[in-house]
Design an enzyme around this catalytic site. Structure first.
Site, mmCIF file in Angstrom:
data_model
loop_
_atom_site.group_PDB
_atom_site.id
_atom_site.type_symbol
_atom_site.label_atom_id
_atom_site.label_comp_id
_atom_site.label_asym_id
_atom_site.label_seq_id
_atom_site.Cartn_x
_atom_site.Cartn_y
_atom_site.Cartn_z
ATOM 1 N N LYS A 22 0.842 -1.215 0.000
ATOM 2 C CA LYS A 22 0.000 0.000 0.000
ATOM 3 C C LYS A 22 0.871 1.257 0.000
ATOM 4 O O LYS A 22 0.637 2.179 -0.782
ATOM 5 C CB LYS A 22 -0.886 -0.002 1.249
ATOM 6 C CG LYS A 22 -1.552 1.319 1.522
ATOM 7 C CD LYS A 22 -2.388 1.280 2.773
ATOM 8 C CE LYS A 22 -1.666 1.653 4.040
ATOM 9 N NZ LYS A 22 -1.409 3.084 4.248
ATOM 10 N N ASN A 23 1.874 1.279 0.873
ATOM 11 C CA ASN A 23 2.651 2.514 1.032
ATOM 12 C C ASN A 23 3.593 2.793 -0.139
ATOM 13 O O ASN A 23 4.174 3.870 -0.218
ATOM 14 C CB ASN A 23 3.437 2.488 2.351
ATOM 15 C CG ASN A 23 2.522 2.670 3.548
ATOM 16 O OD1 ASN A 23 1.328 2.924 3.387
ATOM 17 N ND2 ASN A 23 3.079 2.543 4.738
ATOM 18 N N ARG A 93 -4.368 10.551 4.806
ATOM 19 C CA ARG A 93 -3.263 11.494 4.914
ATOM 20 C C ARG A 93 -2.305 11.431 3.730
ATOM 21 O O ARG A 93 -1.732 12.435 3.325
ATOM 22 C CB ARG A 93 -2.452 11.199 6.173
ATOM 23 C CG ARG A 93 -3.133 11.498 7.464
ATOM 24 C CD ARG A 93 -2.150 11.269 8.570
ATOM 25 N NE ARG A 93 -0.852 11.827 8.198
ATOM 26 C CZ ARG A 93 -0.524 13.090 8.326
ATOM 27 N NH1 ARG A 93 -1.360 13.940 8.841
ATOM 28 N NH2 ARG A 93 0.671 13.510 7.940
ATOM 29 N N CYS A 117 -4.256 12.452 13.238
ATOM 30 C CA CYS A 117 -5.065 11.247 13.269
ATOM 31 C C CYS A 117 -4.815 10.578 14.609
ATOM 32 O O CYS A 117 -4.059 11.078 15.435
ATOM 33 C CB CYS A 117 -4.762 10.335 12.097
ATOM 34 S SG CYS A 117 -3.201 9.524 12.215
ATOM 35 N N ARG A 122 1.047 14.410 13.566
ATOM 36 C CA ARG A 122 1.461 14.214 12.174
ATOM 37 C C ARG A 122 1.515 15.496 11.328
ATOM 38 O O ARG A 122 0.730 15.673 10.383
ATOM 39 C CB ARG A 122 0.572 13.159 11.507
ATOM 40 C CG ARG A 122 0.566 11.854 12.286
ATOM 41 C CD ARG A 122 -0.098 10.749 11.558
ATOM 42 N NE ARG A 122 0.712 10.229 10.456
ATOM 43 C CZ ARG A 122 0.337 9.201 9.699
ATOM 44 N NH1 ARG A 122 -0.818 8.618 9.893
ATOM 45 N NH2 ARG A 122 1.116 8.766 8.744
ATOM 46 N N PRO A 123 2.470 16.377 11.623
ATOM 47 C CA PRO A 123 2.600 17.600 10.823
ATOM 48 C C PRO A 123 3.194 17.316 9.441
ATOM 49 O O PRO A 123 3.702 16.219 9.191
ATOM 50 C CB PRO A 123 3.580 18.436 11.654
ATOM 51 C CG PRO A 123 4.380 17.439 12.418
ATOM 52 C CD PRO A 123 3.494 16.246 12.645
ATOM 53 N N ASP A 125 5.324 19.842 8.170
ATOM 54 C CA ASP A 125 6.280 20.944 8.074
ATOM 55 C C ASP A 125 7.522 20.596 7.250
ATOM 56 O O ASP A 125 8.061 21.435 6.527
ATOM 57 C CB ASP A 125 6.689 21.405 9.491
ATOM 58 C CG ASP A 125 7.244 20.269 10.328
ATOM 59 O OD1 ASP A 125 6.651 19.163 10.296
ATOM 60 O OD2 ASP A 125 8.275 20.452 10.984
ATOM 61 N N ASP A 315 4.848 0.549 11.950
ATOM 62 C CA ASP A 315 3.628 -0.080 11.441
ATOM 63 C C ASP A 315 3.494 -1.549 11.859
ATOM 64 O O ASP A 315 2.483 -2.188 11.560
ATOM 65 C CB ASP A 315 3.564 0.033 9.909
ATOM 66 C CG ASP A 315 3.227 1.453 9.466
ATOM 67 O OD1 ASP A 315 2.900 2.285 10.332
ATOM 68 O OD2 ASP A 315 3.311 1.732 8.254
ATOM 69 N N ARG A 407 -8.515 -0.543 4.830
ATOM 70 C CA ARG A 407 -7.698 0.490 4.207
ATOM 71 C C ARG A 407 -6.340 -0.073 3.806
ATOM 72 O O ARG A 407 -5.703 0.431 2.883
ATOM 73 C CB ARG A 407 -7.469 1.646 5.185
ATOM 74 C CG ARG A 407 -8.675 2.535 5.383
ATOM 75 C CD ARG A 407 -8.287 3.737 6.209
ATOM 76 N NE ARG A 407 -6.947 4.148 5.844
ATOM 77 C CZ ARG A 407 -6.023 4.593 6.702
ATOM 78 N NH1 ARG A 407 -6.298 4.720 7.969
ATOM 79 N NH2 ARG A 407 -4.834 4.940 6.275
#
Ligand code: UD1
Length: 426
Positions: A22-23, A93, A117, A122-123, A125, A315, A407
């Protein structure tokens, strides 16, 4: 709302085939925005998150369609839109990874901020820092990132923050850098296999990228990228989850078409506690491995600290934690990537586990058994942890909000059922 029912107590046996990652699929599909001509992406898993990225890409003028053989065909048809709305981005995200490709090709982007989340703030920047270093003018206003990039140029960028490198931040900056003038050097780049896969895909389209898989990426801008055919790597998190499933049920699973070299830290930990893991076969054409994971009768406690790759992946923290709730002694689990990622622990405690949290550390005291209970999934990997607990708990476990699982795990109930689990989606 869908619920998953699992009856515990079966020993898992048989074979399971690992799906595409997925990622890797999400940023690679976003990267097809950069291509002139058609791309065909193979081994893309059937997941809600893949549907979500497709929903983001279509309004951006892309023709994008699943073919009969399962591959996804993409083509840019209209490049006039550069907005990804809150309604779409809030669902996932990872949608933020359209920012880099839009800036590179359309010179502007308007992308909703994804927000936090359940696993933390979880920025983004670092994404913005990297793109600004390339010359983008960026404002964050009314919940949107408004970026303009008429004069982007290669630059040297250090891309790290308090929690180390950033996976999607590296992906965003790398994608933007492929099509701009000059050379970009990303120091402290993420070196996760999914970032390497994205770099390999971009190279196949004609990008000039060196250093993928290391902390230093060198990208020389080219004038155009052309469509290509590419196959996604297997999902290392899914493979690790099946190792955990074999471990917790004292099972014996042949995990097919995975990459053992993407899971060194994970395999090392599972071996340390007493799981037998052995490479059975390597396919010389695909480079994929079949791996046999055999659970032991009992497990040793151990300490785990999550870290960016090649360290133990965050994960898989929830999954190994679940196995450790039944190990003898005390395990100490330190979350160094998402310090608040312990939502699964209170649900595990409701099933009889003994876990205490101290800051970014969970202290797990092994117990003799877990008992089935109604529980609530809070995020994707936490759901996987609850399914694992359900596999071994006495009686029935009913997991609510199971859409999180869909998901990121393709046909997970079917895969478990084939391994002998009494499991039902309702
Ligand atoms: C990706 C993965 C996710 C995984 C995570 C860490 C995808 C689609 N998702 O998420 O499954 O859990 O890597 O391996 O690939 N950070 C900042 N500023 C930023 C960006 C990140 O401070 O601009 C922090 C994060 O809050 C976190 C750490 O850096 O503490 C790592 O995050 P990052 O690698 O960016 O995660 P994602 O790429 O979002």
């Amino acid at each position: 709302m869908k619920k998953l029912m699992v009856r515990g107590g079966r020993r898992l046996e048989g074979e399971v085939k690992i799906s595409g990652a997925k990622n890797a699929a999400l940023p690679i599909l976003a990267a097809t925005l950069l291509a002139e001509g058609e791309c065909v992406i193979k081994n893309v898993p059937y997941l809600t998150d893949v549907d979500n990225i497709i929903d983001i890409l279509r309004p951006l003028g892309m023709f994008i369609e699943r073919q009969e053989d399962g591959s996804i065909l993409t083509r840019v048809e209209d490049d006039s839109c550069s907005t990804a709305t809150y309604e779409l981005v809030k669902k996932m995200r990872a949608s933020v990874c359209v920012l880099g490709p839009l800036l590179a090709t359309r010179k502007k982007a308007r992308v909703s901020l994804p927000g936090g989340c359940v696993i933390g703030i979880r920025p983004i920047d670092l994404h913005l820092k990297g793109l600004r270093a390339l010359g983008a003018n960026i404002e964050v206003i009314h919940g949107y990132v408004e970026a303009e990039g008429e004069k982007l140029r290669g630059a040297e960028i250090f891309l790290g923050g308090a929690f180390g490198s950033t996976v999607l931040g590296t992906a965003n900056v790398m994608m933007a850098a492929t099509l701009i003038e000059g050379t970009t050097i990303i120091e402290n780049a993420a070196c996760e296999p999914e970032v390497q896969d994205l770099a390999n895909f971009l190279r196949k389209m004609g990008a000039k990228i060196e250093g993928a898989g290391t902390h230093r990426l060198v990208i020389e801008g080219v004038e155009k990228l052309t469509g290509t055919t590419y196959s996604i790597i297997p999902d290392r998190i899914e493979a690790g989850t099946f190792i955990a499933a074999s471990a917790i049920t004292q099972g014996d699973i042949l995990i097919k078409d995975m990459r053992i070299d993407h899971l060194h830290a994970v395999i090392d930990k599972f071996r340390e506690i007493g799981v037998e893991i052995r490479k059975v076969r390597e396919n010389p054409e695909t480079g994929l491995h079949d791996v046999r994971a055999r659970g032991g009768k009992s497990y040793q406690s151990c300490d785990v600290a999550t870290l960016p790759y090649p360290g133990f992946p965050t994960d898989l923290q929830a999954q190994i934690s679940t196995v450790l709730t039944l190990a003898s002694g005390i395990s100490v689990i330190t979350e160094k990537v998402y310090p608040d990622r312990f939502m699964h622990m209170s649900e595990l405690n409701r099933m009889g586990a003994s876990v205490r949290k101290e800051g970014n550390t969970a202290i797990v005291l092994g117990v003799d058994f877990l008992s089935g209970a109604p529980v609530m999934a809070s995020d994707l990997r936490a759901s996987a942890a609850l399914v694992l607990a359900g596999l071994v708990a006495r009686g029935e476990t009913v997991i609510d909000r199971i859409y999180h699982l869909e998901r990121g795990y393709e046909k997970i109930a079917d895969k478990f059922a084939k391994l002998g689990v009494e499991i039902k989606m309702e």
